[in-house]
Design a protein around this motif. Structure first.
Motif, PDB file in Angstrom:
ATOM      1  N   GLN A 147      18.265 -23.744 -12.022  1.00  0.00           N
ATOM      2  CA  GLN A 147      19.810 -24.027 -13.616  1.00  0.00           C
ATOM      3  C   GLN A 147      18.736 -22.371 -14.223  1.00  0.00           C
ATOM      4  O   GLN A 147      19.837 -21.044 -15.156  1.00  0.00           O
ATOM      5  N   GLN A 148      17.841 -22.027 -14.018  1.00  0.00           N
ATOM      6  CA  GLN A 148      16.991 -20.493 -14.666  1.00  0.00           C
ATOM      7  C   GLN A 148      16.524 -19.443 -13.523  1.00  0.00           C
ATOM      8  O   GLN A 148      17.684 -19.441 -12.536  1.00  0.00           O
ATOM      9  N   ASN A 149      17.834 -18.465 -13.756  1.00  0.00           N
ATOM     10  CA  ASN A 149      18.724 -16.760 -12.375  1.00  0.00           C
ATOM     11  C   ASN A 149      17.043 -16.497 -11.973  1.00  0.00           C
ATOM     12  O   ASN A 149      17.350 -16.429 -10.764  1.00  0.00           O
ATOM     13  N   LEU A 150      15.670 -16.807 -12.676  1.00  0.00           N
ATOM     14  CA  LEU A 150      14.657 -16.475 -11.779  1.00  0.00           C
ATOM     15  C   LEU A 150      14.309 -14.664 -11.158  1.00  0.00           C
ATOM     16  O   LEU A 150      14.160 -14.848  -9.960  1.00  0.00           O
ATOM     17  N   LEU A 151      15.212 -14.312 -11.205  1.00  0.00           N
ATOM     18  CA  LEU A 151      15.105 -12.752 -11.202  1.00  0.00           C
ATOM     19  C   LEU A 151      14.111 -11.792 -11.879  1.00  0.00           C
ATOM     20  O   LEU A 151      13.532 -12.548 -12.481  1.00  0.00           O
ATOM     21  N   LEU A 152      13.197 -11.774 -10.492  1.00  0.00           N
ATOM     22  CA  LEU A 152      12.292 -10.876 -11.026  1.00  0.00           C
ATOM     23  C   LEU A 152      12.017  -9.374 -11.751  1.00  0.00           C
ATOM     24  O   LEU A 152      12.884  -8.207 -11.391  1.00  0.00           O
ATOM     25  N   PRO A 153      11.404  -9.978 -12.902  1.00  0.00           N
ATOM     26  CA  PRO A 153      11.520  -8.823 -14.280  1.00  0.00           C
ATOM     27  C   PRO A 153      11.421  -7.521 -13.989  1.00  0.00           C
ATOM     28  O   PRO A 153      11.814  -6.182 -14.422  1.00  0.00           O
ATOM     29  N   TRP A 154      10.581  -6.922 -13.174  1.00  0.00           N
ATOM     30  CA  TRP A 154      10.192  -5.615 -12.463  1.00  0.00           C
ATOM     31  C   TRP A 154      11.271  -5.210 -11.194  1.00  0.00           C
ATOM     32  O   TRP A 154      10.415  -3.635 -10.621  1.00  0.00           O
ATOM     33  N   ARG A 155      11.778  -5.611 -10.589  1.00  0.00           N
ATOM     34  CA  ARG A 155      12.619  -5.496  -9.902  1.00  0.00           C
ATOM     35  C   ARG A 155      13.929  -5.060 -10.378  1.00  0.00           C
ATOM     36  O   ARG A 155      14.747  -5.717 -11.279  1.00  0.00           O
ATOM     37  N   THR A 156      14.627  -3.748  -9.639  1.00  0.00           N
ATOM     38  CA  THR A 156      16.734  -3.989 -10.321  1.00  0.00           C
ATOM     39  C   THR A 156      17.104  -4.966  -9.211  1.00  0.00           C
ATOM     40  O   THR A 156      16.289  -5.574  -8.369  1.00  0.00           O
ATOM     41  N   VAL A 157      18.226  -4.608  -9.666  1.00  0.00           N
ATOM     42  CA  VAL A 157      19.669  -5.100  -9.208  1.00  0.00           C
ATOM     43  C   VAL A 157      19.115  -5.453  -7.466  1.00  0.00           C
ATOM     44  O   VAL A 157      19.407  -6.591  -6.923  1.00  0.00           O
ATOM     45  N   LEU A 158      19.610  -4.057  -7.095  1.00  0.00           N
ATOM     46  CA  LEU A 158      19.472  -4.433  -5.901  1.00  0.00           C
ATOM     47  C   LEU A 158      17.877  -4.938  -5.238  1.00  0.00           C
ATOM     48  O   LEU A 158      18.199  -5.404  -4.160  1.00  0.00           O
ATOM     49  N   GLU A 159      16.994  -4.358  -5.814  1.00  0.00           N
ATOM     50  CA  GLU A 159      15.672  -5.068  -5.526  1.00  0.00           C
ATOM     51  C   GLU A 159      15.310  -6.287  -4.769  1.00  0.00           C
ATOM     52  O   GLU A 159      15.033  -7.568  -4.134  1.00  0.00           O
ATOM     53  N   ASN A 160      15.894  -7.476  -6.315  1.00  0.00           N
ATOM     54  CA  ASN A 160      16.568  -8.824  -6.810  1.00  0.00           C
ATOM     55  C   ASN A 160      16.447  -8.979  -5.828  1.00  0.00           C
ATOM     56  O   ASN A 160      16.648 -10.464  -5.058  1.00  0.00           O
ATOM     57  N   LEU A 161      17.706  -8.324  -4.553  1.00  0.00           N
ATOM     58  CA  LEU A 161      19.285  -9.207  -4.167  1.00  0.00           C
ATOM     59  C   LEU A 161      18.540  -8.344  -2.764  1.00  0.00           C
ATOM     60  O   LEU A 161      19.126  -9.275  -1.559  1.00  0.00           O
ATOM     61  N   MET A 162      17.361  -7.927  -1.900  1.00  0.00           N
ATOM     62  CA  MET A 162      16.984  -7.570  -1.103  1.00  0.00           C
ATOM     63  C   MET A 162      15.971  -8.548  -0.631  1.00  0.00           C
ATOM     64  O   MET A 162      15.713  -8.408   0.606  1.00  0.00           O
ATOM     65  N   LEU A 163      15.766  -9.336  -1.480  1.00  0.00           N
ATOM     66  CA  LEU A 163      14.175 -10.034  -1.969  1.00  0.00           C
ATOM     67  C   LEU A 163      14.279 -11.105  -0.370  1.00  0.00           C
ATOM     68  O   LEU A 163      13.533 -11.051  -0.056  1.00  0.00           O
ATOM     69  N   HIS A 164      15.554 -12.160   0.218  1.00  0.00           N
ATOM     70  CA  HIS A 164      15.698 -12.555   0.800  1.00  0.00           C
ATOM     71  C   HIS A 164      15.670 -12.197   2.058  1.00  0.00           C
ATOM     72  O   HIS A 164      14.962 -12.343   3.354  1.00  0.00           O
ATOM     73  N   SER A 165      16.181 -10.946   2.338  1.00  0.00           N
ATOM     74  CA  SER A 165      16.045 -10.211   3.648  1.00  0.00           C
ATOM     75  C   SER A 165      14.793  -9.806   4.320  1.00  0.00           C
ATOM     76  O   SER A 165      14.255  -9.973   5.842  1.00  0.00           O
ATOM     77  N   GLU A 166      13.591  -9.213   2.894  1.00  0.00           N
ATOM     78  CA  GLU A 166      12.651  -8.798   2.681  1.00  0.00           C
ATOM     79  C   GLU A 166      10.993 -10.898   3.289  1.00  0.00           C
ATOM     80  O   GLU A 166      10.625  -9.801   3.970  1.00  0.00           O
ATOM     81  N   ILE A 167      11.665 -11.142   3.068  1.00  0.00           N
ATOM     82  CA  ILE A 167      11.026 -12.668   3.567  1.00  0.00           C
ATOM     83  C   ILE A 167      11.199 -13.344   4.205  1.00  0.00           C
ATOM     84  O   ILE A 167      10.442 -14.692   4.981  1.00  0.00           O
ATOM     85  N   GLN A 168      12.687 -13.766   4.625  1.00  0.00           N
ATOM     86  CA  GLN A 168      13.097 -14.628   5.377  1.00  0.00           C
ATOM     87  C   GLN A 168      13.587 -14.005   6.888  1.00  0.00           C
ATOM     88  O   GLN A 168      14.574 -13.483   7.117  1.00  0.00           O
ATOM     89  N   LYS A 169      13.093 -14.145   7.537  1.00  0.00           N
ATOM     90  CA  LYS A 169      13.168 -13.375   9.412  1.00  0.00           C
ATOM     91  C   LYS A 169      14.262 -14.174   9.780  1.00  0.00           C
ATOM     92  O   LYS A 169      15.087 -14.959   9.188  1.00  0.00           O
ATOM     93  N   GLY A 170      15.143 -13.248  10.548  1.00  0.00           N
ATOM     94  CA  GLY A 170      16.494 -13.417  10.812  1.00  0.00           C
ATOM     95  C   GLY A 170      17.583 -13.820   9.992  1.00  0.00           C
ATOM     96  O   GLY A 170      18.902 -13.217   9.790  1.00  0.00           O
ATOM     97  N   ASN A 171      17.757 -12.937   9.031  1.00  0.00           N
ATOM     98  CA  ASN A 171      18.516 -12.432   7.594  1.00  0.00           C
ATOM     99  C   ASN A 171      18.722 -11.577   7.398  1.00  0.00           C
ATOM    100  O   ASN A 171      17.930 -10.827   5.923  1.00  0.00           O
ATOM    101  N   ASN A 172      17.927 -10.644   8.074  1.00  0.00           N
ATOM    102  CA  ASN A 172      18.335  -8.725   7.655  1.00  0.00           C
ATOM    103  C   ASN A 172      19.550  -8.286   7.087  1.00  0.00           C
ATOM    104  O   ASN A 172      20.194  -7.071   8.134  1.00  0.00           O
ATOM    105  N   TYR A 173      20.149  -8.771   6.226  1.00  0.00           N
ATOM    106  CA  TYR A 173      21.007  -7.885   5.546  1.00  0.00           C
ATOM    107  C   TYR A 173      20.577  -6.871   5.177  1.00  0.00           C
ATOM    108  O   TYR A 173      19.215  -6.074   5.126  1.00  0.00           O
ATOM    109  N   THR A 174      21.471  -5.379   5.357  1.00  0.00           N
ATOM    110  CA  THR A 174      21.229  -4.363   4.546  1.00  0.00           C
ATOM    111  C   THR A 174      21.252  -3.690   3.195  1.00  0.00           C
ATOM    112  O   THR A 174      21.896  -4.716   2.402  1.00  0.00           O
ATOM    113  N   LYS A 175      20.541  -2.880   2.399  1.00  0.00           N
ATOM    114  CA  LYS A 175      21.325  -2.687   1.140  1.00  0.00           C
ATOM    115  C   LYS A 175      22.393  -2.071   1.693  1.00  0.00           C
ATOM    116  O   LYS A 175      23.174  -2.824  -0.097  1.00  0.00           O
ATOM    117  N   GLU A 176      23.008  -1.569   2.191  1.00  0.00           N
ATOM    118  CA  GLU A 176      24.276  -1.068   2.665  1.00  0.00           C
ATOM    119  C   GLU A 176      25.264  -2.677   2.084  1.00  0.00           C
ATOM    120  O   GLU A 176      26.294  -2.520   1.610  1.00  0.00           O
TER     121      GLU A 176
END
Length: 243
Positions: free
Chosen positions: A76-105
């Protein structure tokens, strides 16, 4: 792949929350869960997502136990990290989950497709409520999961923003052919979005209402006689419960 819940039960502090719950959701379906508060809707999504473990029963994809990446869960809560930008929030899963390496582009392409490209360097505090929910939903999509579990994603939005978000969600769902389980307390929202609606009755079971309305759907349909009949039927079933 088809999702099966077979006689799933969950107990918290000796209190049964979900009892012998069984459903089947086909690939590509949009299914909403509705019911009175305390009926166990959010618990069901958490059980599917693997955040909770059932006391009894099985959760399967086709005939196999699902892998950890099978489900994308949006609380229910968006749980966006307040200190990270939109792009950085969207890159979070790729950073922590192996095998899901989508790019900034890849992320920037999604932001362009959803009209949010100019906000990639914004912090969450600079976004409207609707924008935050779009970003949270994009983050769920970027998990790469086939089944998306959405727990009242539009519950905190005003009526006009909610209608825009419903239209946006339907367009994304139809493009991606994902399976969606969606919790809402808004009966019109459930009817407008869903192929099927599951009415959850605490400790009793589940009823199903199939929504035979043509697609694509638009917000103006909530004023039609068909929509009014569906709403009346849902209200009756929620109020009366199972015999």
């Amino acid at each position: 792949m088809t999702l099966h819940l077979e006689k799933v039960s969950f107990t918290y502090d000796h209190n049964p929350i979900v009892s012998n719950f069984s459903i089947t959701v086909e690939k590509g379906e949009f299914v909403s869960l509705i019911g009175k508060s305390g009926s166990g809707k959010s618990t069901i999504l958490k059980l599917i997502a693997g955040l909770l473990q059932p006391k009894t029963g099985q959760i399967l994809m086709d005939t196999a136990i699902p892998s950890p990446g099978s489900f994308g869960y949006m609380p229910q809560q968006n749980l966006l990290l307040p200190w990270r930008t939109v792009l950085e929030n969207l890159m979070l899963h790729s950073e922590i989950q192996k095998g899901n390496n989508y790019t900034k582009e890849d992320v920037r392409e999604w932001l362009r497709k959803t009209g949010l490209a100019e906000w990639e360097n914004a912090l969450p505090k600079q976004l409207s409520g609707g924008m935050k929910q779009r970003i949270a939903f994009l983050r769920t999509i970027l998990t790469g999961s086939e089944v998306l579990l959405l727990d009242e994603p539009f519950g905190a939005l005003d009526a006009f923003t909610k209608r825009d978000m419903q239209k946006w969600l339907l367009s994304i769902w139809q493009e991606l052919d994902k399976t969606i389980l969606f919790i809402t307390h808004d009966l019109e929202e459930a009817i407008l979005l869903s192929d099927r609606i599951l009415i959850i009755h605490p400790q009793q079971g589940v009823e199903e209402l199939k929504v035979d309305l043509p697609r694509p759907r638009e917000a103006g349909m909530i004023y039609t006689a068909e929509m009014v009949k569906y709403r009346q039927e849902l209200e009756r079933r929620i109020t009366d419960g199972l015999d």
